[in-house]
Design a protein around this motif. Structure first.
Motif, short mmCIF file in Angstrom:
data_model
loop_
_atom_site.label_atom_id
_atom_site.label_comp_id
_atom_site.label_asym_id
_atom_site.label_seq_id
_atom_site.Cartn_x
_atom_site.Cartn_y
_atom_site.Cartn_z
N ASP A 122 0.81 -1.22 0.00
CA ASP A 122 0.00 0.00 0.00
C ASP A 122 0.84 1.27 0.00
O ASP A 122 0.44 2.27 -0.58
CB ASP A 122 -0.93 0.00 1.22
CG ASP A 122 -1.90 -1.16 1.19
OD1 ASP A 122 -2.50 -1.39 0.14
OD2 ASP A 122 -2.04 -1.85 2.22
N LEU A 123 1.99 1.23 0.67
CA LEU A 123 2.82 2.43 0.75
C LEU A 123 4.30 2.08 0.59
O LEU A 123 4.73 0.99 0.98
CB LEU A 123 2.63 3.12 2.11
CG LEU A 123 1.26 3.74 2.42
CD1 LEU A 123 1.24 4.21 3.87
CD2 LEU A 123 0.95 4.88 1.48
N VAL A 124 5.03 2.99 0.00
CA VAL A 124 6.49 2.92 -0.03
C VAL A 124 6.99 4.17 0.69
O VAL A 124 6.61 5.29 0.33
CB VAL A 124 7.04 2.87 -1.47
CG1 VAL A 124 8.55 2.84 -1.45
CG2 VAL A 124 6.49 1.66 -2.21
N PRO A 128 -0.39 0.56 14.87
CA PRO A 128 -1.56 -0.34 14.86
C PRO A 128 -2.23 -0.49 13.50
O PRO A 128 -2.93 -1.48 13.26
CB PRO A 128 -2.51 0.32 15.89
CG PRO A 128 -1.98 1.69 16.10
CD PRO A 128 -0.53 1.67 15.83
N ALA A 129 -2.03 0.48 12.59
CA ALA A 129 -2.67 0.38 11.27
C ALA A 129 -1.86 -0.46 10.29
O ALA A 129 -2.31 -0.72 9.17
CB ALA A 129 -2.87 1.78 10.69
N VAL A 188 -8.66 2.66 4.18
CA VAL A 188 -8.77 3.90 4.95
C VAL A 188 -7.48 4.13 5.73
O VAL A 188 -6.97 5.26 5.80
CB VAL A 188 -9.99 3.83 5.89
CG1 VAL A 188 -10.05 5.07 6.78
CG2 VAL A 188 -11.27 3.68 5.09
N ASP A 189 -6.95 3.05 6.30
CA ASP A 189 -5.70 3.18 7.04
C ASP A 189 -4.56 3.66 6.14
O ASP A 189 -3.66 4.38 6.60
CB ASP A 189 -5.33 1.83 7.67
CG ASP A 189 -6.24 1.47 8.83
OD1 ASP A 189 -6.82 2.40 9.42
OD2 ASP A 189 -6.36 0.27 9.13
N THR A 190 -4.61 3.26 4.88
CA THR A 190 -3.54 3.66 3.95
C THR A 190 -3.46 5.18 3.84
O THR A 190 -2.38 5.78 3.95
CB THR A 190 -3.78 3.05 2.56
OG1 THR A 190 -3.82 1.62 2.68
CG2 THR A 190 -2.69 3.44 1.60
N GLN A 222 -0.52 7.46 5.38
CA GLN A 222 0.31 8.26 4.46
C GLN A 222 0.40 9.71 4.94
O GLN A 222 1.49 10.31 4.95
CB GLN A 222 -0.29 8.22 3.05
CG GLN A 222 0.56 8.98 2.03
CD GLN A 222 -0.13 9.09 0.68
OE1 GLN A 222 -1.34 9.04 0.59
NE2 GLN A 222 0.67 9.24 -0.36
N ARG A 223 -0.73 10.24 5.36
CA ARG A 223 -0.70 11.62 5.86
C ARG A 223 0.13 11.72 7.13
O ARG A 223 0.90 12.68 7.30
CB ARG A 223 -2.14 12.08 6.14
CG ARG A 223 -2.21 13.46 6.76
CD ARG A 223 -3.64 13.90 6.97
NE ARG A 223 -4.34 14.05 5.70
CZ ARG A 223 -5.60 14.44 5.60
NH1 ARG A 223 -6.29 14.71 6.70
NH2 ARG A 223 -6.17 14.58 4.43
N GLU A 224 -0.01 10.73 7.99
CA GLU A 224 0.76 10.76 9.25
C GLU A 224 2.26 10.67 8.99
O GLU A 224 3.05 11.38 9.62
CB GLU A 224 0.31 9.58 10.13
CG GLU A 224 1.00 9.56 11.49
CD GLU A 224 0.47 8.44 12.37
OE1 GLU A 224 -0.66 7.97 12.15
OE2 GLU A 224 1.21 8.03 13.30
N ILE A 225 2.66 9.83 8.04
CA ILE A 225 4.10 9.69 7.73
C ILE A 225 4.62 10.98 7.10
O ILE A 225 5.71 11.46 7.44
CB ILE A 225 4.32 8.48 6.80
CG1 ILE A 225 4.00 7.17 7.54
CG2 ILE A 225 5.76 8.47 6.29
CD1 ILE A 225 4.06 5.95 6.66
#
Length: 404
Positions: free
Chosen positions: A39-41, A78-79, A236-238, A242-245
């Motif tokens: 989902d994310l890199v 946790p996500a 939704v967690d993605t 992403q915003r949090e990172i």
């Protein structure tokens, strides 16, 4: 001779037109199939495209490193379902060395849901264990038990070697048709171990080396990595993660969604695709016009031939059909030769492109776009054949018999 040259010119233009389209779609499918279920890199703050290219496709170099502490923070989020850390700073005979952990062998997916398999050996466990991709094994003739010495840096030729700490090949991955085939995978502890006695990117002085036999995992502390892959528990967690990172205050980080970044890449390359398609289309028009000129100029020399056909009972309408059929067959032959040449060249160029440029090129079948090209070529050949056919249709029997 004239007919052969006409067929060749049409085949050449079809070859260009189809090759551009097939390379574009093959590259898209090759890139898209390299990474699945991720989902994310995440990497150091920088551009999204360079991050995706160096972390997944082994193209380019990392702009910066991220701390292992930040990685651990998001690894335990946790996500997050799982993560795969990636660290790259060394090479071996031009092949990139990637330091990772056991999550890579357990969770990495490609071509939708394919997992990594071993043709021989197992995943690395010891500090100086290494796993190699299928292409590395075949090109360099390595097998389980082979000793390899890594070079410092990602350049093809490096004068700095980690010769005092060789690695042992303990596993060979099955072919994946992705950049994984061209990678050498070691543990994060292995990467720390070979740089344990280095300072500022320079090797230790003579006599100051730390022997490999004295290095234990307990003495090693992973400091930095280049990037990490993330699988979240929900879509939704993605977005939230992403915003949090991207807003993480302890360290500037960039998190990208691979599929969206690939779309940006294709949008950038679409301009080149359109330009090449226009050039190929122009070549195709030139080939068809050359066919028209050849048929039309040859018509004067074939007036007697037409007259003979009329004399033996051919109707003018049948003469017209013969000329149209001839131009249609010429364009169809050129189209067929062009298609065969295009797919043959793609098959031959696939391995060199992956080996030298790191571009995965999937073999794809005939698309609707290629089918449209083929229909347009044959139809255009038939329509252009009407021009000399109309003139032949109007030629009378006496006109042909008086021709010199």
């Amino acid at each position: 001779m004239t007919t052969s040259l006409t067929v060749f010119s049409i085949a050449l233009s079809v070859l260009l037109l189809v090759s551009v389209d097939r390379i574009r779609q093959g590259a898209q499918e090759g890139f898209s199939g390299t990474l699945s279920q991720t989902d994310l890199v995440v990497g150091a703050r920088g551009g999204a495209l360079p991050l995706l290219l160096y972390s997944v496709f082994h193209i380019g170099t990392p702009s910066n490193e991220i701390s292992y502490t930040s990685y651990e923070h998001f690894r335990d989020h946790p996500a997050v379902q799982w993560t795969i850390p990636l660290s790259m700073g060394d090479s071996h005979h031009g092949y990139r060395v990637i330091a990772t952990d056991e999550n890579f062998y357990e969770h990495y997916r490609f071509h939708r849901d394919h997992s990594l398999q071993f043709t021989d050996g197992t995943a690395p466990d010891g500090i100086f264990d290494a796993v190699i991709g299928k292409e590395v094994a075949e090109r360099l003739g390595y097998h389980v038990g082979s000793k390899i010495v890594l070079s410092h840096g990602l350049e093809d030729v490096s004068l700095l070697k980690h010769g005092d700490k060789p690695f042992t090949v303990v596993g060979i991955l099955a072919r994946t048709a992705t950049p994984v085939d061209r990678g050498i995978y070691i543990t994060l502890y292995g990467e720390e171990a070979i740089h344990l006695d280095w300072a500022g990117g320079t090797p230790p002085a003579l006599g100051e080396e730390v022997p490999a036999a004295k290095i234990r995992k307990e003495d090693l502390h992973i400091q930095n990595i280049s990037a990490f892959l993330v699988r979240t528990r929900s879509r939704v967690d993605t977005l939230l993660l992403q915003r949090e990172i991207n807003n993480y205050r302890d360290e500037p980080l960039t998190a990208i969604i691979p599929a969206l970044t690939l779309q940006e890449l294709w949008s950038m390359l679409s301009y080149a695709d359109v330009a090449l398609s226009l050039v190929s289309g122009a070549v195709l028009v030139v080939g068809l016009v050359a066919m028209l000129i050849a048929l039309y100029t040859a018509l004067n020399e074939r007036r007697r031939e037409v007259a003979v056909l009329r004399a033996i009972g051919f109707h003018a309408r049948q003469i017209f059909i013969l000329f149209v059929l001839e131009s249609t067959l010429i364009s169809a032959a050129g189209m067929a030769f062009g298609l065969i040449a295009a797919y043959g060249l793609l098959w031959l160029a696939r391995a060199p492109m992956e080996a030298h440029f790191g571009i995965p090129l999937a073999m794809v079948g005939v698309s609707s776009r290629v089918s449209l090209y083929a229909c347009v070529v044959v139809l255009a050949g038939a329509l252009l054949g009407c021009v000399p056919a109309i003139r032949a249709y109007r030629n009378g029997l006496i006109d042909g018999l008086n021709a010199h």
